[in-house]
Design a protein around this motif. Structure first.
Motif, PDB file in Angstrom:
ATOM      1  N   LEU A 202       0.882  -1.106  -0.115  1.00 14.37           N
ATOM      2  CA  LEU A 202       0.109  -0.156  -0.192  1.00 14.37           C
ATOM      3  C   LEU A 202       0.646   1.291   0.124  1.00 14.37           C
ATOM      4  CD1 LEU A 202      -2.889  -0.830   3.047  1.00 14.37           C
ATOM      5  CD2 LEU A 202      -3.286  -0.370  -0.043  1.00 14.37           C
ATOM      6  N   TYR A 203       1.467   1.456   0.562  1.00 13.51           N
ATOM      7  CA  TYR A 203       2.955   2.541   1.116  1.00 13.51           C
ATOM      8  C   TYR A 203       3.491   2.531  -0.327  1.00 13.51           C
ATOM      9  CZ  TYR A 203       0.511   4.039   5.451  1.00 13.51           C
ATOM     10  OH  TYR A 203      -0.622   3.777   6.184  1.00 13.51           O
ATOM     11  N   THR A 204       3.944   1.940  -1.221  1.00 13.76           N
ATOM     12  CA  THR A 204       5.135   1.777  -2.372  1.00 13.76           C
ATOM     13  C   THR A 204       4.759   1.703  -3.037  1.00 13.76           C
ATOM     14  OG1 THR A 204       5.216  -0.526  -1.947  1.00 13.76           O
ATOM     15  CG2 THR A 204       6.419   0.735  -0.543  1.00 13.76           C
ATOM     16  N   SER A 205       3.021   2.033  -3.685  1.00 18.72           N
ATOM     17  CA  SER A 205       2.536   2.009  -4.756  1.00 18.72           C
ATOM     18  C   SER A 205       1.415   3.142  -4.481  1.00 18.72           C
ATOM     19  CB  SER A 205       0.950   0.674  -5.416  1.00 18.72           C
ATOM     20  OG  SER A 205       0.241   0.817  -4.049  1.00 18.72           O
ATOM     21  N   GLY A 206       1.131   3.473  -6.016  1.00 22.31           N
ATOM     22  CA  GLY A 206       0.294   5.275  -6.267  1.00 22.31           C
ATOM     23  C   GLY A 206       0.736   6.263  -6.469  1.00 22.31           C
ATOM     24  N   GLN A 207      -0.214   7.230  -6.524  1.00 21.55           N
ATOM     25  CA  GLN A 207       0.809   8.489  -6.458  1.00 21.55           C
ATOM     26  C   GLN A 207       1.908   9.096  -5.349  1.00 21.55           C
ATOM     27  OE1 GLN A 207      -2.247  11.937  -6.556  1.00 21.55           O
ATOM     28  NE2 GLN A 207      -0.759  13.286  -7.489  1.00 21.55           N
ATOM     29  N   HIS A 208       1.687   8.332  -3.948  1.00 18.06           N
ATOM     30  CA  HIS A 208       2.963   9.088  -3.431  1.00 18.06           C
ATOM     31  C   HIS A 208       3.514   8.165  -2.339  1.00 18.06           C
ATOM     32  CE1 HIS A 208       0.504  13.459  -3.889  1.00 18.06           C
ATOM     33  NE2 HIS A 208      -0.230  12.359  -3.301  1.00 18.06           N
TER      34      HIS A 208
ATOM     35  N   CYS B  47      11.600  -5.731  -2.762  1.00 21.48           N
ATOM     36  CA  CYS B  47      10.530  -6.637  -3.619  1.00 21.48           C
ATOM     37  C   CYS B  47      10.273  -8.454  -4.388  1.00 21.48           C
ATOM     38  CB  CYS B  47      11.312  -5.515  -5.096  1.00 21.48           C
ATOM     39  SG  CYS B  47      11.824  -3.918  -5.044  1.00 21.48           S
ATOM     40  N   LEU B  48       9.755  -8.367  -4.420  1.00 22.57           N
ATOM     41  CA  LEU B  48       9.417 -10.005  -4.287  1.00 22.57           C
ATOM     42  C   LEU B  48       9.915 -10.699  -5.906  1.00 22.57           C
ATOM     43  CD1 LEU B  48       5.874  -9.962  -2.660  1.00 22.57           C
ATOM     44  CD2 LEU B  48       8.477 -10.837  -2.490  1.00 22.57           C
ATOM     45  N   PRO B  49      10.225 -11.419  -6.010  1.00 23.62           N
ATOM     46  CA  PRO B  49      10.709 -11.829  -7.389  1.00 23.62           C
ATOM     47  C   PRO B  49       9.480 -11.715  -7.951  1.00 23.62           C
ATOM     48  CG  PRO B  49      11.282 -13.589  -5.731  1.00 23.62           C
ATOM     49  CD  PRO B  49      10.174 -12.547  -4.956  1.00 23.62           C
ATOM     50  N   ALA B  50       9.655 -12.136  -9.315  1.00 20.21           N
ATOM     51  CA  ALA B  50       8.546 -12.143 -10.252  1.00 20.21           C
ATOM     52  C   ALA B  50       7.903 -13.790  -9.768  1.00 20.21           C
ATOM     53  CB  ALA B  50       9.092 -13.061 -11.463  1.00 20.21           C
ATOM     54  N   GLN B  51       8.424 -14.800 -10.067  1.00 23.32           N
ATOM     55  CA  GLN B  51       8.337 -15.638  -9.378  1.00 23.32           C
ATOM     56  C   GLN B  51       7.615 -16.194  -7.368  1.00 23.32           C
ATOM     57  OE1 GLN B  51       7.449 -19.043 -10.976  1.00 23.32           O
ATOM     58  NE2 GLN B  51       6.572 -20.042  -9.392  1.00 23.32           N
ATOM     59  N   THR B  52       6.834 -15.404  -7.469  1.00 26.08           N
ATOM     60  CA  THR B  52       5.917 -14.931  -6.229  1.00 26.08           C
ATOM     61  C   THR B  52       6.814 -16.527  -4.783  1.00 26.08           C
ATOM     62  OG1 THR B  52       4.385 -13.451  -6.654  1.00 26.08           O
ATOM     63  CG2 THR B  52       4.694 -14.096  -4.122  1.00 26.08           C
ATOM     64  N   PRO B  53       7.567 -16.370  -3.630  1.00 27.76           N
ATOM     65  CA  PRO B  53       7.472 -17.068  -2.840  1.00 27.76           C
ATOM     66  C   PRO B  53       6.192 -17.867  -2.563  1.00 27.76           C
ATOM     67  CG  PRO B  53       8.531 -15.720  -2.209  1.00 27.76           C
ATOM     68  CD  PRO B  53       8.072 -14.546  -3.715  1.00 27.76           C
TER      69      PRO B  53
ATOM     70  N   SER C 157      15.726 -10.197  17.742  1.00 31.43           N
ATOM     71  CA  SER C 157      15.008 -10.800  17.926  1.00 31.43           C
ATOM     72  C   SER C 157      14.334  -9.702  19.180  1.00 31.43           C
ATOM     73  CB  SER C 157      15.507 -12.084  19.402  1.00 31.43           C
ATOM     74  OG  SER C 157      15.922 -11.567  19.675  1.00 31.43           O
ATOM     75  N   GLY C 158      14.141  -8.783  20.084  1.00 33.14           N
ATOM     76  CA  GLY C 158      13.455  -7.816  20.668  1.00 33.14           C
ATOM     77  C   GLY C 158      12.409  -6.673  20.360  1.00 33.14           C
ATOM     78  N   ALA C 159      13.319  -6.769  18.488  1.00 29.84           N
ATOM     79  CA  ALA C 159      12.433  -5.724  17.772  1.00 29.84           C
ATOM     80  C   ALA C 159      10.659  -6.446  17.796  1.00 29.84           C
ATOM     81  CB  ALA C 159      12.748  -6.002  16.787  1.00 29.84           C
ATOM     82  N   ARG C 160       9.936  -5.139  17.941  1.00 28.01           N
ATOM     83  CA  ARG C 160       8.775  -5.616  17.228  1.00 28.01           C
ATOM     84  C   ARG C 160       8.554  -6.424  15.980  1.00 28.01           C
ATOM     85  NH1 ARG C 160       7.253   0.920  17.148  1.00 28.01           N
ATOM     86  NH2 ARG C 160       6.412   0.699  19.153  1.00 28.01           N
ATOM     87  N   ALA C 161       7.491  -7.433  15.749  1.00 24.61           N
ATOM     88  CA  ALA C 161       7.100  -7.941  14.670  1.00 24.61           C
ATOM     89  C   ALA C 161       7.760  -7.401  12.979  1.00 24.61           C
ATOM     90  CB  ALA C 161       6.966  -9.041  14.407  1.00 24.61           C
ATOM     91  N   ALA C 162       7.180  -6.543  12.854  1.00 23.63           N
ATOM     92  CA  ALA C 162       6.886  -5.982  11.567  1.00 23.63           C
ATOM     93  C   ALA C 162       8.166  -5.067  11.102  1.00 23.63           C
ATOM     94  CB  ALA C 162       6.003  -4.819  11.612  1.00 23.63           C
ATOM     95  N   GLU C 163       9.064  -5.068  12.372  1.00 18.77           N
ATOM     96  CA  GLU C 163      10.162  -4.246  11.752  1.00 18.77           C
ATOM     97  C   GLU C 163      10.895  -5.484  11.360  1.00 18.77           C
ATOM     98  OE1 GLU C 163      14.475  -2.792  13.459  1.00 18.77           O
ATOM     99  OE2 GLU C 163      11.843  -2.522  14.754  1.00 18.77           O
ATOM    100  N   GLY C 164      10.999  -6.320  12.186  1.00 27.28           N
ATOM    101  CA  GLY C 164      11.551  -8.094  11.731  1.00 27.28           C
ATOM    102  C   GLY C 164      11.481  -8.336  10.581  1.00 27.28           C
ATOM    103  N   VAL C 165       9.936  -8.169  10.192  1.00 22.09           N
ATOM    104  CA  VAL C 165       9.563  -8.836   8.989  1.00 22.09           C
ATOM    105  C   VAL C 165      10.500  -7.838   7.032  1.00 22.09           C
ATOM    106  CG1 VAL C 165       7.608  -9.540   7.574  1.00 22.09           C
ATOM    107  CG2 VAL C 165       7.694 -10.464   9.767  1.00 22.09           C
ATOM    108  N   LEU C 166      10.908  -6.450   8.031  1.00 24.64           N
ATOM    109  CA  LEU C 166      11.058  -6.178   6.999  1.00 24.64           C
ATOM    110  C   LEU C 166      12.713  -6.366   6.638  1.00 24.64           C
ATOM    111  CD1 LEU C 166       8.218  -2.936   7.485  1.00 24.64           C
ATOM    112  CD2 LEU C 166       8.401  -3.741   5.425  1.00 24.64           C
TER     113      LEU C 166
ATOM    114  N   THR D  23      16.182 -10.421   2.128  1.00 26.05           N
ATOM    115  CA  THR D  23      15.795 -11.703   1.152  1.00 26.05           C
ATOM    116  C   THR D  23      15.533 -11.438  -0.162  1.00 26.05           C
ATOM    117  OG1 THR D  23      15.532 -12.851   3.536  1.00 26.05           O
ATOM    118  CG2 THR D  23      14.831 -13.966   1.221  1.00 26.05           C
ATOM    119  N   TYR D  24      14.999  -9.898  -0.416  1.00 26.74           N
ATOM    120  CA  TYR D  24      14.166  -9.745  -2.068  1.00 26.74           C
ATOM    121  C   TYR D  24      14.664  -8.145  -1.752  1.00 26.74           C
ATOM    122  CZ  TYR D  24      11.468 -13.698  -0.374  1.00 26.74           C
ATOM    123  OH  TYR D  24      10.379 -15.039   0.414  1.00 26.74           O
TER     124      TYR D  24
END
Length: 147
Positions: free
Chosen positions: A80-86, A93-99, A119-128, A134-135
């Motif tokens: 959502l935050y990486t598409s659109g006008q703003h 960036c996920l690869p063309a062959q989405t995992p 490990s102590g960071a918020r889960a969302a930060e860890g995922v990012l 990885t991608y």
């Protein structure tokens, strides 16, 4: 620069953090509550445990949807935050062959084990952070100088 982008996305992506945090209230995770019944912080380590429960864990199948929900929530908020006008510059960036979600979950568990400093960071930060490593996105071509 990556950390500035991550911080900006985390501030603006409070919906993702709230949704991922809501997962903590599921009965399987109720053991992690702080004093007074308030949910404990949902960390990268917590998410890694959801995504890669031990084979002898009787709740392994029940935990899988919570893992997938957290990964999808962060991924869709990023989209959502990486598409659109703003649009913001993408963190990953996920690869063309989405995992598959199973592949992403397994890779996340491996990444979390190898990067325990988060490990102590918020889960969302860890995922990012995991996804950025990885991608990675292809480097943007350098702008031409005007003469």
């Amino acid at each position: 620069m990556l950390s500035t982008t991550l911080t900006r996305m985390l501030r603006r992506g409070t919906v993702a953090i709230a949704l991922a945090g809501a997962i903590v209230t599921t009965p399987a995770l109720a053991q992690g509550q702080a004093a007074g019944g308030a949910p404990a912080s949902f960390t990268t380590a917590d998410l890694a445990r959801l995504c890669g429960p031990a084979a002898d864990n009787a709740n392994a199948m029940a935990l899988r949807p919570a893992c997938f929900a957290a990964l999808v929530t962060v991924g869709q908020t990023h989209a959502l935050y990486t598409s659109g006008q703003h649009a913001q510059r993408p963190v990953f960036c996920l690869p063309a062959q989405t995992p598959t979600l199973d592949q992403v979950a397994a890779e996340f568990v491996s990444w979390a084990a190898a990067n325990q400093q988060y490990s102590g960071a918020r889960a969302a930060e860890g995922v990012l952070r995991f996804a950025a490593t990885t991608y990675p996105c292809a480097a943007a071509p350098a702008a031409r100088r005007r003469r």
